[in-house]
Write an enzyme that holds these catalytic residues in place. Structure first.
Site, PDB file in Angstrom:
ATOM      1  N   ARG A  32       0.828  -1.207   0.000  1.00  0.00           N
ATOM      2  CA  ARG A  32       0.000   0.000   0.000  1.00  0.00           C
ATOM      3  C   ARG A  32       0.863   1.259   0.000  1.00  0.00           C
ATOM      4  O   ARG A  32       1.876   1.320   0.691  1.00  0.00           O
ATOM      5  CB  ARG A  32      -0.930   0.007   1.203  1.00  0.00           C
ATOM      6  CG  ARG A  32      -1.910  -1.142   1.156  1.00  0.00           C
ATOM      7  CD  ARG A  32      -3.013  -1.036   2.193  1.00  0.00           C
ATOM      8  NE  ARG A  32      -3.751  -2.274   2.251  1.00  0.00           N
ATOM      9  CZ  ARG A  32      -4.657  -2.681   1.378  1.00  0.00           C
ATOM     10  NH1 ARG A  32      -4.941  -1.932   0.346  1.00  0.00           N
ATOM     11  NH2 ARG A  32      -5.264  -3.842   1.515  1.00  0.00           N
ATOM     12  N   ASP A  33       0.427   2.245  -0.782  1.00  0.00           N
ATOM     13  CA  ASP A  33       1.108   3.539  -0.836  1.00  0.00           C
ATOM     14  C   ASP A  33       0.899   4.254   0.500  1.00  0.00           C
ATOM     15  O   ASP A  33      -0.203   4.213   1.067  1.00  0.00           O
ATOM     16  CB  ASP A  33       0.535   4.379  -1.987  1.00  0.00           C
ATOM     17  CG  ASP A  33       1.392   5.585  -2.303  1.00  0.00           C
ATOM     18  OD1 ASP A  33       1.425   6.520  -1.481  1.00  0.00           O
ATOM     19  OD2 ASP A  33       2.029   5.595  -3.374  1.00  0.00           O
ATOM     20  N   HIS A 104       8.250   1.082 -10.815  1.00  0.00           N
ATOM     21  CA  HIS A 104       7.078   0.713 -10.038  1.00  0.00           C
ATOM     22  C   HIS A 104       5.820   1.097 -10.797  1.00  0.00           C
ATOM     23  O   HIS A 104       5.821   2.008 -11.611  1.00  0.00           O
ATOM     24  CB  HIS A 104       7.082   1.364  -8.650  1.00  0.00           C
ATOM     25  CG  HIS A 104       7.179   2.857  -8.650  1.00  0.00           C
ATOM     26  ND1 HIS A 104       8.350   3.533  -8.960  1.00  0.00           N
ATOM     27  CD2 HIS A 104       6.267   3.816  -8.381  1.00  0.00           C
ATOM     28  CE1 HIS A 104       8.143   4.843  -8.865  1.00  0.00           C
ATOM     29  NE2 HIS A 104       6.877   5.035  -8.523  1.00  0.00           N
ATOM     30  N   HIS A 106       1.743   1.999 -10.114  1.00  0.00           N
ATOM     31  CA  HIS A 106       0.682   2.338  -9.177  1.00  0.00           C
ATOM     32  C   HIS A 106      -0.597   1.662  -9.654  1.00  0.00           C
ATOM     33  O   HIS A 106      -0.937   1.745 -10.838  1.00  0.00           O
ATOM     34  CB  HIS A 106       0.418   3.851  -9.166  1.00  0.00           C
ATOM     35  CG  HIS A 106       1.564   4.682  -8.715  1.00  0.00           C
ATOM     36  ND1 HIS A 106       1.617   5.225  -7.446  1.00  0.00           N
ATOM     37  CD2 HIS A 106       2.677   5.091  -9.354  1.00  0.00           C
ATOM     38  CE1 HIS A 106       2.729   5.937  -7.333  1.00  0.00           C
ATOM     39  NE2 HIS A 106       3.390   5.873  -8.480  1.00  0.00           N
TER      40      HIS A 106
END
Length: 122
Positions: A32-33, A104, A106
């Site tokens: 999780r961000d 990465h 999202h």
């Protein structure tokens, strides 16, 4: 952008910084961000040292690319965002506003996301 082995994602992969893990396989880690932009906001990173998508596409072996792409789909399924729809986004370089020099993606979901970019002149 060159790869910095001391970037925050490399530290997460080495276990030096904790993360809220969502999914993991041999080639990728999803977590999780820490500053979510939507109700569901997860980062999926390859376990290899790649600065961005261009580096990953050019240098990752086929099994690593396959494992990473599978992790993206598996993570979206686990998060329950595949039915309503979601966005997978990667930022590359200065103009793409990439902040961390580790490739990465999202995954955003859990609400309508609107347009991706504003059309010119609007």
């Amino acid at each position: 952008m060159s790869y910095d082995p001391n970037n925050i994602f490399a530290k997460i992969l080495r276990g030096e910084i904790p993360c809220d893990r969502v999914h993991e396989n041999d080639h990728a880690l999803a977590f999780r961000d820490i500053n979510p932009q939507t109700p569901v906001h997860v980062l999926v990173i390859p376990k290899g040292a790649y600065a961005d998508l261009t580096d990953f596409a050019a240098n990752a072996p086929a099994d690593e690319i396959e494992g990473f792409v599978r992790a993206l789909g598996e993570t979206a399924q686990m998060l329950g965002i595949t039915d309503g729809g979601y966005r997978a986004l990667t930022n590359i370089g200065e103009h793409g506003l990439q902040e961390v020099p580790h490739f990465h993606v999202h995954l955003f979901g859990g609400q309508p996301l609107g347009r991706m970019i504003k059309p010119p002149g609007k």
